[in-house]
Design a protein around this motif. Structure first.
Motif, short mmCIF file in Angstrom:
data_model
loop_
_atom_site.label_atom_id
_atom_site.label_comp_id
_atom_site.label_asym_id
_atom_site.label_seq_id
_atom_site.Cartn_x
_atom_site.Cartn_y
_atom_site.Cartn_z
N GLU A 137 -6.74 16.64 6.00
CA GLU A 137 -7.48 15.45 5.62
C GLU A 137 -7.07 14.99 4.21
O GLU A 137 -6.89 13.81 3.98
CB GLU A 137 -8.98 15.75 5.69
N ALA A 138 -6.93 15.91 3.29
CA ALA A 138 -6.54 15.55 1.93
C ALA A 138 -5.14 14.95 1.91
O ALA A 138 -4.88 13.98 1.21
CB ALA A 138 -6.61 16.77 1.02
N LEU A 139 -4.23 15.52 2.70
CA LEU A 139 -2.87 14.99 2.78
C LEU A 139 -2.89 13.58 3.35
O LEU A 139 -2.19 12.69 2.86
CB LEU A 139 -1.99 15.91 3.64
N ARG A 140 -3.67 13.33 4.37
CA ARG A 140 -3.79 12.00 4.98
C ARG A 140 -4.27 10.98 3.95
O ARG A 140 -3.77 9.86 3.90
CB ARG A 140 -4.75 12.06 6.18
N ARG A 141 -5.24 11.37 3.12
CA ARG A 141 -5.75 10.46 2.08
C ARG A 141 -4.65 10.16 1.05
O ARG A 141 -4.53 9.03 0.59
CB ARG A 141 -6.98 11.06 1.40
N GLN A 142 -3.84 11.16 0.71
CA GLN A 142 -2.74 10.93 -0.23
C GLN A 142 -1.70 9.99 0.36
O GLN A 142 -1.20 9.10 -0.33
CB GLN A 142 -2.10 12.27 -0.62
N ILE A 143 -1.39 10.18 1.63
CA ILE A 143 -0.42 9.30 2.29
C ILE A 143 -0.96 7.88 2.36
O ILE A 143 -0.24 6.91 2.08
CB ILE A 143 -0.07 9.85 3.69
N ASP A 144 -2.23 7.73 2.71
CA ASP A 144 -2.85 6.41 2.75
C ASP A 144 -2.83 5.75 1.38
O ASP A 144 -2.60 4.54 1.27
CB ASP A 144 -4.29 6.51 3.27
N ALA A 145 -3.05 6.53 0.33
CA ALA A 145 -3.02 5.98 -1.02
C ALA A 145 -1.62 5.49 -1.38
O ALA A 145 -1.47 4.42 -1.99
CB ALA A 145 -3.49 7.03 -2.03
N ILE A 146 -0.60 6.23 -0.99
CA ILE A 146 0.78 5.81 -1.23
C ILE A 146 1.07 4.53 -0.46
O ILE A 146 1.67 3.58 -1.00
CB ILE A 146 1.78 6.93 -0.85
N ASP A 147 0.65 4.48 0.80
CA ASP A 147 0.83 3.27 1.61
C ASP A 147 0.18 2.06 0.93
O ASP A 147 0.78 0.99 0.84
CB ASP A 147 0.23 3.45 3.01
N ASP A 148 -1.03 2.25 0.45
CA ASP A 148 -1.75 1.16 -0.22
C ASP A 148 -1.03 0.71 -1.49
O ASP A 148 -0.93 -0.49 -1.76
CB ASP A 148 -3.18 1.59 -0.57
N GLU A 149 -0.51 1.67 -2.25
CA GLU A 149 0.22 1.33 -3.48
C GLU A 149 1.50 0.56 -3.18
O GLU A 149 1.83 -0.40 -3.87
CB GLU A 149 0.54 2.60 -4.29
N LEU A 150 2.23 0.98 -2.17
CA LEU A 150 3.46 0.27 -1.80
C LEU A 150 3.16 -1.15 -1.32
O LEU A 150 3.85 -2.10 -1.68
CB LEU A 150 4.23 1.04 -0.74
N THR A 151 2.13 -1.30 -0.54
CA THR A 151 1.74 -2.63 -0.06
C THR A 151 1.32 -3.52 -1.22
O THR A 151 1.68 -4.70 -1.28
CB THR A 151 0.62 -2.52 1.00
N GLU A 152 0.58 -2.96 -2.16
CA GLU A 152 0.17 -3.72 -3.33
C GLU A 152 1.37 -4.12 -4.18
O GLU A 152 1.44 -5.25 -4.69
CB GLU A 152 -0.85 -2.93 -4.16
N ALA A 153 2.33 -3.24 -4.33
CA ALA A 153 3.55 -3.57 -5.08
C ALA A 153 4.30 -4.71 -4.40
O ALA A 153 4.77 -5.64 -5.07
CB ALA A 153 4.43 -2.34 -5.22
N LEU A 154 4.40 -4.66 -3.07
CA LEU A 154 5.04 -5.75 -2.34
C LEU A 154 4.29 -7.06 -2.54
O LEU A 154 4.90 -8.12 -2.69
CB LEU A 154 5.13 -5.42 -0.85
N ARG A 155 2.98 -7.01 -2.54
CA ARG A 155 2.17 -8.22 -2.76
C ARG A 155 2.47 -8.83 -4.13
O ARG A 155 2.74 -10.02 -4.25
CB ARG A 155 0.68 -7.89 -2.66
N GLN A 156 2.46 -7.99 -5.16
CA GLN A 156 2.68 -8.49 -6.51
C GLN A 156 4.08 -9.09 -6.67
O GLN A 156 4.23 -10.16 -7.26
CB GLN A 156 2.45 -7.37 -7.52
N VAL A 157 5.07 -8.41 -6.14
CA VAL A 157 6.44 -8.92 -6.27
C VAL A 157 6.62 -10.20 -5.46
O VAL A 157 7.27 -11.14 -5.90
CB VAL A 157 7.48 -7.84 -5.88
N CYS A 158 6.02 -10.25 -4.29
CA CYS A 158 6.13 -11.45 -3.45
C CYS A 158 5.49 -12.65 -4.14
O CYS A 158 6.05 -13.74 -4.16
CB CYS A 158 5.48 -11.20 -2.09
N LEU A 159 4.31 -12.44 -4.73
CA LEU A 159 3.67 -13.53 -5.46
C LEU A 159 4.53 -13.97 -6.64
O LEU A 159 4.67 -15.16 -6.91
CB LEU A 159 2.27 -13.10 -5.92
N PHE A 160 5.12 -13.01 -7.34
CA PHE A 160 5.98 -13.32 -8.49
C PHE A 160 7.19 -14.14 -8.06
O PHE A 160 7.59 -15.08 -8.74
CB PHE A 160 6.42 -12.02 -9.17
N THR A 161 7.78 -13.79 -6.91
CA THR A 161 8.99 -14.47 -6.45
C THR A 161 8.71 -15.70 -5.60
O THR A 161 9.63 -16.35 -5.13
CB THR A 161 9.90 -13.52 -5.65
#
Length: 142
Positions: free
Chosen positions: A1-25
């Protein structure tokens, strides 16, 4: 369960990074494609779309390397693939250009991700509402 939460957090961070860069570009979609182990396919692993952008169709989520040699060859050489308008694509890419037009693409920019000189994927941005030319400064920053 803890590993799943860490993976989900990484997924969320990557998606947020894509959002920020997409808005910038000023793109409609941003995505991260990664090569499979066999290097025969490159698959979309992460994606973000602006709220008003059309949905990406499933066909746009997998690229078969042998079917798109022009695009994948340039990326493998470490060259960004910047297409401000589909009509500017080389004549030898007509089939690829037609497919992109059918899917609604207007412009796109794919920036290669290399590890030890080998293509492992690319970071991409696309527009569907209007054509877009990314500046060389933006391309260099990406």
């Amino acid at each position: 369960e803890a590993l799943r939460r860490q993976i989900d957090a990484i997924d969320d961070e990557l998606t947020e990074a894509l959002r920020q860069v997409c808005l910038f570009t000023k793109g409609d979609h941003s995505y991260l494609f990664l090569a499979d182990k066999d290097n025969q396919t490159v698959r979309m692993r992460y994606h973000w779309s602006s709220p008003n952008a059309p949905p990406l169709v499933p066909e746009a989520r997998t690229i078969f390397v042998k079917k798109q040699p022009w695009a994948t060859r340039n990326l493998a050489l470490g060259k960004p693939l910047h297409i401000p308008k589909l009509s500017a694509m080389p004549a030898r890419t007509e089939k690829f250009r037609r497919k992109l037009a059918e899917l609604g693409f207007k412009s796109f920019l794919n920036v290669p991700l290399l590890r030890d000189g080998h293509l492992i994927g690319f970071l991409g941005f696309s527009t569907f509402k209007e054509e877009r030319t990314w500046s060389q400064t933006d391309i260099d920053l990406l």
